[in-house]
Design a protein around this motif. Structure first.
Motif, mmCIF file in Angstrom:
data_model
loop_
_atom_site.group_PDB
_atom_site.id
_atom_site.type_symbol
_atom_site.label_atom_id
_atom_site.label_comp_id
_atom_site.label_asym_id
_atom_site.label_seq_id
_atom_site.Cartn_x
_atom_site.Cartn_y
_atom_site.Cartn_z
ATOM 1 N N PHE A 397 18.783 -58.047 10.045
ATOM 2 C CA PHE A 397 18.870 -59.396 9.497
ATOM 3 C C PHE A 397 18.118 -59.484 8.173
ATOM 4 C CE2 PHE A 397 17.659 -63.759 8.873
ATOM 5 C CZ PHE A 397 18.715 -64.510 9.365
ATOM 6 N N MET A 398 16.906 -58.953 8.131
ATOM 7 C CA MET A 398 16.097 -59.009 6.914
ATOM 8 C C MET A 398 16.672 -58.136 5.814
ATOM 9 S SD MET A 398 13.813 -61.235 7.386
ATOM 10 C CE MET A 398 12.947 -60.859 5.864
ATOM 11 N N LEU A 399 17.154 -56.951 6.160
ATOM 12 C CA LEU A 399 17.709 -56.051 5.145
ATOM 13 C C LEU A 399 18.937 -56.658 4.496
ATOM 14 C CD1 LEU A 399 17.726 -53.366 3.660
ATOM 15 C CD2 LEU A 399 19.044 -52.398 5.564
ATOM 16 N N ALA A 400 19.764 -57.329 5.285
ATOM 17 C CA ALA A 400 20.963 -57.954 4.735
ATOM 18 C C ALA A 400 20.601 -58.988 3.680
ATOM 19 C CB ALA A 400 21.788 -58.593 5.853
ATOM 20 N N TYR A 401 19.534 -59.744 3.930
ATOM 21 C CA TYR A 401 19.126 -60.731 2.931
ATOM 22 C C TYR A 401 18.584 -60.049 1.679
ATOM 23 C CZ TYR A 401 17.214 -64.686 0.553
ATOM 24 O OH TYR A 401 16.966 -65.630 -0.418
ATOM 25 N N GLN A 402 17.762 -59.043 1.835
ATOM 26 C CA GLN A 402 17.194 -58.359 0.680
ATOM 27 C C GLN A 402 18.280 -57.721 -0.183
ATOM 28 O OE1 GLN A 402 14.408 -55.678 2.488
ATOM 29 N NE2 GLN A 402 13.029 -57.317 3.146
ATOM 30 N N GLN A 403 19.285 -57.163 0.447
ATOM 31 C CA GLN A 403 20.388 -56.569 -0.308
ATOM 32 C C GLN A 403 21.158 -57.630 -1.079
ATOM 33 O OE1 GLN A 403 22.368 -54.544 2.935
ATOM 34 N NE2 GLN A 403 21.443 -52.576 2.420
ATOM 35 N N ALA A 404 21.439 -58.746 -0.431
ATOM 36 C CA ALA A 404 22.181 -59.817 -1.093
ATOM 37 C C ALA A 404 21.399 -60.397 -2.266
ATOM 38 C CB ALA A 404 22.517 -60.920 -0.084
ATOM 39 N N ALA A 405 20.075 -60.502 -2.120
ATOM 40 C CA ALA A 405 19.238 -61.102 -3.152
ATOM 41 C C ALA A 405 18.834 -60.120 -4.243
ATOM 42 C CB ALA A 405 17.992 -61.708 -2.515
ATOM 43 N N GLY A 406 19.179 -58.839 -4.080
ATOM 44 C CA GLY A 406 18.965 -57.880 -5.158
ATOM 45 C C GLY A 406 17.614 -57.205 -5.164
ATOM 46 N N PHE A 407 16.877 -57.230 -4.036
ATOM 47 C CA PHE A 407 15.602 -56.522 -4.045
ATOM 48 C C PHE A 407 15.450 -55.589 -2.845
ATOM 49 C CE2 PHE A 407 14.794 -60.788 -2.349
ATOM 50 C CZ PHE A 407 14.040 -60.568 -1.204
ATOM 51 N N ALA A 408 16.580 -54.995 -2.406
ATOM 52 C CA ALA A 408 16.487 -53.944 -1.396
ATOM 53 C C ALA A 408 15.751 -52.750 -2.008
ATOM 54 C CB ALA A 408 17.880 -53.538 -0.923
ATOM 55 N N LYS A 409 14.804 -52.193 -1.275
ATOM 56 C CA LYS A 409 13.838 -51.232 -1.826
ATOM 57 C C LYS A 409 14.473 -49.994 -2.448
ATOM 58 C CE LYS A 409 11.722 -48.721 1.109
ATOM 59 N NZ LYS A 409 10.862 -48.314 2.242
ATOM 60 N N ASP A 410 15.270 -49.264 -1.682
ATOM 61 C CA ASP A 410 15.785 -47.984 -2.174
ATOM 62 C C ASP A 410 16.657 -48.175 -3.409
ATOM 63 O OD1 ASP A 410 14.430 -46.786 -0.117
ATOM 64 O OD2 ASP A 410 16.194 -46.545 1.168
ATOM 65 N N ARG A 411 17.480 -49.209 -3.387
ATOM 66 C CA ARG A 411 18.348 -49.472 -4.529
ATOM 67 C C ARG A 411 17.541 -49.840 -5.770
ATOM 68 N NH1 ARG A 411 22.632 -54.110 -3.574
ATOM 69 N NH2 ARG A 411 23.075 -52.718 -1.808
ATOM 70 N N LEU A 412 16.525 -50.669 -5.581
ATOM 71 C CA LEU A 412 15.717 -51.100 -6.717
ATOM 72 C C LEU A 412 14.896 -49.949 -7.287
ATOM 73 C CD1 LEU A 412 14.728 -53.426 -8.506
ATOM 74 C CD2 LEU A 412 12.941 -53.867 -6.804
ATOM 75 N N ASN A 413 14.260 -49.166 -6.419
ATOM 76 C CA ASN A 413 13.438 -48.055 -6.898
ATOM 77 C C ASN A 413 14.252 -47.024 -7.667
ATOM 78 O OD1 ASN A 413 11.128 -49.129 -5.806
ATOM 79 N ND2 ASN A 413 11.060 -47.770 -4.030
ATOM 80 N N ALA A 414 15.513 -46.838 -7.287
ATOM 81 C CA ALA A 414 16.352 -45.815 -7.928
ATOM 82 C C ALA A 414 17.047 -46.312 -9.188
ATOM 83 C CB ALA A 414 17.402 -45.320 -6.925
ATOM 84 N N ALA A 415 17.037 -47.612 -9.426
ATOM 85 C CA ALA A 415 17.784 -48.172 -10.552
ATOM 86 C C ALA A 415 17.085 -47.890 -11.877
ATOM 87 C CB ALA A 415 17.943 -49.682 -10.367
ATOM 88 N N PRO A 416 17.849 -47.616 -12.932
ATOM 89 C CA PRO A 416 17.244 -47.466 -14.252
ATOM 90 C C PRO A 416 16.748 -48.812 -14.762
ATOM 91 C CG PRO A 416 19.630 -47.466 -14.431
ATOM 92 C CD PRO A 416 19.319 -47.467 -12.954
ATOM 93 N N ARG A 417 15.963 -48.778 -15.833
ATOM 94 C CA ARG A 417 15.511 -50.024 -16.449
ATOM 95 C C ARG A 417 16.709 -50.898 -16.790
ATOM 96 N NH1 ARG A 417 10.377 -50.118 -20.130
ATOM 97 N NH2 ARG A 417 11.654 -51.690 -21.182
ATOM 98 N N THR A 418 16.568 -52.191 -16.579
ATOM 99 C CA THR A 418 17.642 -53.113 -16.951
ATOM 100 C C THR A 418 17.878 -53.081 -18.449
ATOM 101 O OG1 THR A 418 17.031 -54.557 -15.110
ATOM 102 C CG2 THR A 418 18.391 -55.535 -16.846
ATOM 103 N N ILE A 419 16.815 -53.113 -19.230
ATOM 104 C CA ILE A 419 16.893 -53.023 -20.685
ATOM 105 C C ILE A 419 16.103 -51.798 -21.118
ATOM 106 C CG2 ILE A 419 16.277 -54.132 -22.872
ATOM 107 C CD1 ILE A 419 16.714 -56.816 -21.509
ATOM 108 N N PRO A 420 16.754 -50.763 -21.657
ATOM 109 C CA PRO A 420 16.030 -49.555 -22.078
ATOM 110 C C PRO A 420 14.940 -49.876 -23.086
ATOM 111 C CG PRO A 420 18.404 -49.175 -22.058
ATOM 112 C CD PRO A 420 18.199 -50.643 -21.852
ATOM 113 N N ALA A 421 13.845 -49.138 -23.006
ATOM 114 C CA ALA A 421 12.730 -49.362 -23.921
ATOM 115 C C ALA A 421 13.186 -49.221 -25.359
ATOM 116 C CB ALA A 421 11.602 -48.398 -23.617
ATOM 117 N N GLY A 422 12.868 -50.187 -26.190
ATOM 118 C CA GLY A 422 13.199 -50.136 -27.603
ATOM 119 C C GLY A 422 14.620 -50.508 -27.963
ATOM 120 N N ALA A 423 15.445 -50.842 -26.988
ATOM 121 C CA ALA A 423 16.847 -51.148 -27.259
ATOM 122 C C ALA A 423 16.958 -52.422 -28.081
ATOM 123 C CB ALA A 423 17.626 -51.303 -25.960
#
Length: 430
Positions: A397-423
């Protein structure tokens, strides 16, 4: 004002983070805020690790965040009988690369305001200037209609206009003149802060009670020399829908005597809620309100973000976080599409429907939905929660909410920066 300028209606959390983001990628902008003086208003809010990550990328690190809040260590739900329903570590203790922060909303807001002034200059935020509407121009630009502190009506033209002007957004009202009225589901919240000894982990977010009658408490400061912290509390009562919520206003100051008796029974080992409430200098009353999701957040060169786009019940503790994510995703898309209506269209296509679904999850109690299940299955009283909701069901139940809201741990930790440094945006279309 230059025609390549971006206009932002609203100087709240979303509008200020958008200004910092546009500055980061080389896009000029101005924020128009209706109030004449910004003050550190509000009480506690939570910033999820996905939003804290973005703040860090903007150069707002842990030292500055610790000055306005404290890393949250635990999220817990406790039944009305004082027995635990669910708990889990949060932030870095849960394996995220970033903390979850519990902060004083007003102090955090003022920090963002100071950052905008430091980086963009003293004229970047025009206080006392309320955007009342907009007009599309033949060349693709947009003109904001603005009321000044003197009551005069002026106009400013730019490339894009962002409505970051909250749940009562004038920009949204023009974009969607036939929108349904504000939605209230029956719950009134009383909010405040008081000095107290933090419970459980020392930095725990604790929801206690039932789906219709509960309290949320968590510290929003580090303990002082006496071990006392500023404890944020939210006491909630759900009424029949014929209750006149419109009399509540928004952050209406109230006397404790108006509601505290409803929570006299919330006394447990380590927590005496009536005693905590009695230590509060001020209490505020708020209806728990939102709006129905929109079919689009965009009208050509105009877009909505934050509460103007997707006002949410606070049950998921992610309203402010989502406003921050809106701003950062807009910056990311502009790196590819420039400062253009095409960038707004891509933002809308990627997020309008999915974030609308998150808002509906929050209306359905969000992660507090576990309390609904407990109520339905056992009336809120239990000896062993595993006999009511098995552990795997609770975790799912909790994981489903975190995934929907965009802060599921494994996905977030593996994601690149939203805006690359210096872009930087290579060119700003004229």
């Amino acid at each position: 004002m230059r025609h390549d300028h971006v206009l932002i209606a609203g100087g709240g959390i979303g509008g200020l983070v958008l200004a910092l983001t546009l500055h980061e990628i080389g896009v000029p902008c101005t924020v128009f805020e209706g109030v004449r003086e910004l003050k550190p208003l509000g009480v506690g809010i939570n910033l999820q690790p996905n939003a804290v990550r973005e703040l860090e990328d903007l150069g707002i690190g842990e030292a500055e965040m610790d000055a306005v809040g404290i890393p949250a260590r635990e999220w817990a739900l406790v039944g009305l009988n004082g027995r635990e329903i669910f708990s889990e570590p949060r932030g870095k203790l849960a394996g995220y690369n970033w903390h979850q922060y519990a902060v004083h909303r007003g102090e955090f807001h003022m920090m963002l305001y100071r950052k905008v002034i430091e980086r963009l200059g003293p004229d970047a935020v025009r206080l006392g200037h309320k955007v009342t509407g907009y007009r599309h121009e033949a060349d693709g630009g947009v003109t904001a209609l603005i009321e000044t502190p003197a009551g005069e009506n002026i106009e400013e033209t730019g490339a894009l206009l962002f409505g970051a002007d909250g749940i009562h957004s004038a920009v949204r009202a023009q974009m969607h003149p036939d929108q349904p009225p504000i939605h209230w589901g029956g719950t009134i919240m009383w909010r405040g802060t008081a000095k107290g000894v933090p419970i459980r982990s020392g930095s725990s977010f604790v929801g206690l009670g039932t789906s219709r009658h509960r309290v949320v408490i968590y510290p929003i400061s580090h303990p002082d020399a006496d071990g006392l912290a500023d404890i944020n509390w939210i006491a909630e009562q759900t009424y029949d829908t014929d209750h006149d919520w419109t009399k509540s206003g928004w952050f209406r100051p109230v006397e404790l005597s108006e509601f505290a008796r409803e929570f006299d029974g919330f006394v447990y080992d380590g927590l005496d809620l009536p005693a905590l409430l009695a230590k509060s200098d001020l209490a505020y009353e708020n209806p728990m309100i939102d709006r129905d999701p929109l079919p689009t957040w965009v009208d050509g060169s105009v877009a909505l973000i934050g509460d103007a786009a997707h006002p949410m019940y606070p049950t998921g503790s992610n309203g402010a976080s989502q406003a921050i994510m809106d701003a950062r995703q807009i910056g990311r898309i502009m790196l590819d599409k420039g400062v253009s209506a095409a960038a707004l269209a891509d933002f809308d296509a990627a997020f309008c429907a999915s974030i609308g679904q998150v808002a509906m999850r929050n209306r359905g109690a969000g992660p507090f939905g576990l309390l609904n299940i407990v109520d339905e299955r056992c009336g809120g009283q239990f000896e062993d929660i595993d006999d009511v909701i098995p552990a795997d069901e609770r975790r799912a139940f909790m994981l489903a909410y975190q995934q929907a809201a965009g802060f599921a741990k494994d996905r977030l930790n593996a994601a690149p920066r939203t805006i690359p440094a210096g872009a930087q945006v290579v060119s700003v279309p004229a």
